[in-house]
Design an enzyme around this catalytic site. Structure first.
Site, short mmCIF file in Angstrom:
data_model
loop_
_atom_site.label_atom_id
_atom_site.label_comp_id
_atom_site.label_asym_id
_atom_site.label_seq_id
_atom_site.Cartn_x
_atom_site.Cartn_y
_atom_site.Cartn_z
N ASN A 189 -8.69 -2.31 -2.23
CA ASN A 189 -10.06 -1.99 -1.81
C ASN A 189 -10.34 -0.49 -1.81
O ASN A 189 -11.50 -0.07 -1.83
CB ASN A 189 -10.37 -2.59 -0.43
N HIS A 190 -9.29 0.34 -1.83
CA HIS A 190 -9.50 1.79 -1.91
C HIS A 190 -9.64 2.28 -3.34
O HIS A 190 -9.97 3.46 -3.55
CB HIS A 190 -8.40 2.54 -1.16
N HIS A 225 -4.43 -7.88 -3.41
CA HIS A 225 -4.41 -6.88 -2.35
C HIS A 225 -4.81 -7.47 -1.00
O HIS A 225 -4.15 -7.24 0.01
CB HIS A 225 -5.34 -5.72 -2.69
N HIS A 257 -2.73 -4.61 2.26
CA HIS A 257 -4.01 -4.43 2.96
C HIS A 257 -3.92 -4.24 4.47
O HIS A 257 -4.88 -3.77 5.08
CB HIS A 257 -4.92 -5.62 2.63
N ASP A 304 -4.25 0.13 -3.36
CA ASP A 304 -4.35 1.19 -2.34
C ASP A 304 -3.35 2.30 -2.60
O ASP A 304 -2.48 2.61 -1.78
CB ASP A 304 -4.22 0.62 -0.92
N ASP A 316 0.82 -1.21 0.00
CA ASP A 316 0.00 0.00 0.00
C ASP A 316 0.86 1.26 0.00
O ASP A 316 1.89 1.33 0.68
CB ASP A 316 -0.90 0.02 1.24
N HIS A 338 -1.08 4.65 -0.36
CA HIS A 338 -2.04 5.56 0.29
C HIS A 338 -1.64 7.04 0.19
O HIS A 338 -1.59 7.75 1.20
CB HIS A 338 -2.25 5.16 1.75
#
Length: 255
Positions: free
Chosen positions: A62-63, A111, A186, A30, A2, A4
């Site tokens: 998932n984002h 992910h 994740h 992500d 990730d 982010h």
């Protein structure tokens, strides 16, 4: 693992691993939300994908889902800096991203994790794109599920969506499909990477000092031609820029 929206840390990752096209990269999703520079992050990655399509691969997290990034920062960043139309264009893009990758027929990457509905890799190949992320089922689990050391089999997830799975399910799936390793993101993990199921699953998280709140390291997993794995670690800063003390990462924390 990730990112982010931690764009400066993405640049550090490339400093460690080499900028494309000098190395091949697979990202586990992500890219957006929580960090301050989601737009720079996703735009650089997409630009590299366009320029060097066989050198960089971007999986969906998932984002990368309108329902999630509408809430956790990406929508607001698009609206504040540009407009809502841009967010909608990214939504169309995210709906097309692949959800898993196979390295040398031996390392399965996604992910989130496994699904009780997943028996073989052809089920993943048959997922139609573009698609939104449903609230349950195979596609949901690939992006949302987590390993859990405390259980055998399957259990409900504390996240309120998808499930958790035990080490027995990892071994069962890998043996059945002649695979060596599952590589997933994740979850924020203290050292940037964390093994599970006798080193047959690894969690990789590449956003050090996640969200400015945690004192986690970030990691980059390198795989050579012989499938030997090694890790590059991006150490966390000793203190947060906000002046607040940083939180310790719980074992297999949430993200």
């Amino acid at each position: 693992g990730d990112i982010h929206g931690q764009y400066q840390d993405l640049l550090r990752l490339f400093e460690y691993g080499g900028y494309p096209p000098s190395a091949n990269f697979l990202f586990l999703g992500d890219y957006v939300d929580r960090g301050k520079q989601s737009l720079e992050t996703i735009c650089l990655l997409l630009a590299y994908k366009i320029r060097y399509p066989s050198k960089i691969y971007l999986l969906r997290g998932n984002h990368e889902d309108a329902k999630i990034n509408r809430i956790y920062g990406f929508y607001d960043e698009c609206k504040r800096r540009f407009n809502v139309r841009l967010w909608k264009i990214f939504t169309d893009c995210f709906n097309c991203l692949p959800v898993a990758a196979l390295i040398d027929d031996k390392i399965l990457c996604m992910h989130g994790g496994l699904s009780p509905e997943l028996d073989n890799l052809n089920q993943i190949r048959e997922i139609q794109r573009p698609t939104e992320i449903p609230d349950s089922g195979l596609l949901c689990d690939l992006l949302w599920s987590d390993p859990d050391q405390k259980i055998e089999g399957w259990a409900d997830s504390d996240r309120g969506i998808s499930c958790t799975f035990g080490a027995d399910k990892v071994a069962e799936f890998l043996d059945k499909n002649d695979l060596d390793l599952i590589c997933r993101g994740h979850q924020v993990v203290e050292d940037g990477y964390e093994f599970f199921a006798k080193r047959r699953l690894v969690t990789i998280f590449s956003a050090p000092n996640y969200g400015g709140e945690f004192d986690n390291a970030g990691a980059l997993l390198s795989v050579d031609e012989s499938l030997v794995c090694s890790f590059e670690i991006m150490k966390p800063a000793l203190a947060s820029s906000s002046g607040h003390p940083l939180k310790k990462v719980p074992k297999m924390g949430k993200s």
